[in-house]
Design a protein around this motif. Structure first.
Motif, mmCIF file in Angstrom:
data_model
loop_
_atom_site.group_PDB
_atom_site.id
_atom_site.type_symbol
_atom_site.label_atom_id
_atom_site.label_comp_id
_atom_site.label_asym_id
_atom_site.label_seq_id
_atom_site.Cartn_x
_atom_site.Cartn_y
_atom_site.Cartn_z
ATOM 1 N N SER A 1 -5.594 7.822 -2.502
ATOM 2 C CA SER A 1 -4.484 7.864 -3.449
ATOM 3 C C SER A 1 -4.692 8.964 -4.491
ATOM 4 O O SER A 1 -5.805 9.179 -4.971
ATOM 5 N N HIS B 1 -4.682 6.449 -8.143
ATOM 6 C CA HIS B 1 -5.659 5.428 -8.523
ATOM 7 C C HIS B 1 -6.953 6.082 -8.990
ATOM 8 O O HIS B 1 -7.594 6.816 -8.232
ATOM 9 N N LEU C 1 -5.349 -0.617 3.897
ATOM 10 C CA LEU C 1 -5.510 -0.671 2.444
ATOM 11 C C LEU C 1 -6.707 0.158 1.984
ATOM 12 O O LEU C 1 -6.671 0.775 0.917
ATOM 13 N N ALA C 2 -7.759 0.174 2.782
ATOM 14 C CA ALA C 2 -8.940 0.955 2.421
ATOM 15 C C ALA C 2 -8.621 2.452 2.376
ATOM 16 O O ALA C 2 -9.146 3.184 1.530
ATOM 17 N N ASP D 1 -5.668 3.730 1.586
ATOM 18 C CA ASP D 1 -4.911 3.912 0.348
ATOM 19 C C ASP D 1 -5.843 3.998 -0.853
ATOM 20 O O ASP D 1 -5.705 4.879 -1.708
ATOM 21 N N ARG D 2 -6.817 3.098 -0.918
ATOM 22 C CA ARG D 2 -7.754 3.102 -2.046
ATOM 23 C C ARG D 2 -8.596 4.380 -2.076
ATOM 24 O O ARG D 2 -8.937 4.882 -3.148
ATOM 25 N N ALA E 1 0.856 -1.186 0.000
ATOM 26 C CA ALA E 1 0.000 0.000 0.000
ATOM 27 C C ALA E 1 0.886 1.226 0.000
ATOM 28 O O ALA E 1 2.039 1.183 0.441
ATOM 29 N N SER F 1 -9.989 6.215 -6.640
ATOM 30 C CA SER F 1 -9.964 6.897 -5.347
ATOM 31 C C SER F 1 -10.738 8.213 -5.407
ATOM 32 O O SER F 1 -10.815 8.872 -6.450
#
Length: 326
Positions: free
Chosen positions: A71, A74, A64-65, A67-68, A35, A77
């Motif tokens: 970001s 991405h 991780l959530a 980061d998603r 991540a 996001s």
């Protein structure tokens, strides 16, 4: 984009998705994931193997959530979508929470911390790809798009008040991810853990009833340490001019002073100890911009916040409460 600025000398390198090693006949459980463009890891000391592994898995998912969600790279996001469209409807409550904390940091730092510096990052990155630095005119144009007060948000929407503005949470997201992961561990009753999302959070002790020990790297020698510290019940973050430098002399790097549109010139690195990882993360960036004297004065007004700086000449200074390691 951000960083691996500490050496976790307490546990060494962690590899693989999950594992368990025994130290002093007490189990140390570890897990890791990708991540924020790096490897994040969690270490837990707990007698219940199954509970520890379940807690680690949920904590990694919480990180991780973040980061998603946050970001800048991405397309899925919400931060990416906001930067693309200039407005975001029905934002995630976690994003609103982080923006509220960012606003507070901007306020208390006199604007030294600013999540809208992304236009300057884009400008310097593009110039570096072309083999140089941006012109003064281009820098002033990008700087005019940097102003945290021109970011409007509430529970229903987020929008920029000026066309061309952009947001980066690279100075907060990793810290917030560590805080979210810690909450997931604590929901399982975990009391002893070290979390590394690029920022560090330590609770309890490692096996053998020893403190979690972190080493702060020398900003000019990646193989050397400036100091080690015992991290107990706190979070730790470092910002440094070496993390992403646009020139070999470290004069121009990824941290920007909104007042000048360029990098601050006094400090090479700042390490902050704070109650939460988000605070440590954001303050390490703000203090890089503010310099030693202003940073020290602000830290004195904040609960359980201490710092150590290394200036461009290699001299280190620290506040009285900055933890050491015997």
């Amino acid at each position: 984009m951000k960083r691996r600025t500490f050496i976790t000398s307490a546990i060494g390198a962690i590899a693989g998705a999950a594992g368990c090693v025994h130290s002093w006949q007490q189990p140390l459980h570890t897990g890791a994931a990708l991540a924020f463009g790096t490897t994040i890891s969690i270490s837990v000391a707990n007698a219940d193997d199954e509970l520890a592994q379940r807690a680690i898995a949920e904590a990694l998912q919480a990180a991780l959530a973040v980061d998603r969600l946050m970001s800048i790279y991405h397309p899925a996001s919400q931060v990416y979508q906001l930067n693309r469209d200039g407005v975001l409807h029905k934002p995630d409550a976690r994003l609103i929470e982080v923006l509220a904390k960012a606003t507070h940091l901007s306020d208390i730092s006199g604007g030294a911390f600013d999540v809208t510096t992304q236009p300057l990052w884009r400008l310097y990155t593009e110039a570096a790809r072309a083999g140089g630095l941006p012109s003064d005119e281009d820098r002033r144009r990008a700087q005019a798009l940097v102003d945290w007060r021109q970011l409007a948000f509430d529970a229903d929407h987020i929008r920029f008040r000026r066309p061309g503005m952009a947001l980066t949470l690279n100075g907060l997201a990793q810290g917030y991810a560590a805080d979210q992961a810690l909450a997931a561990l604590q929901a399982h009753g975990v009391r002893h853990a070290l979390l590394d999302t690029g920022e560090f959070t330590a609770r309890g002790q490692k096996p053998g009833r020893q403190p979690w020990v972190l080493g702060v790297r020398d900003p000019r020698d990646p193989g050397a340490l400036v100091t080690t510290l015992s991290a107990q019940g706190c979070s730790v973050a470092t910002s440094g001019d070496y993390e992403c430098s646009f020139t070999p002399d470290y004069r121009h790097h990824h941290i920007f002073d909104p007042a000048s549109g360029d990098s601050p010139t006094e400090l090479a690195s700042v390490t902050v100890v704070a109650p939460t990882a988000l605070e440590a993360d954001g303050l390490s960036t703000a203090f890089m911009v503010m310099g030693w004297e202003r940073a020290k004065a602000l830290a004195a007004q904040l609960r359980a916040v201490d710092l150590m700086v290394v200036d461009k000449q290699g001299r280190s200074r620290r506040t009285a409460g900055f933890p050491g390691h015997a």
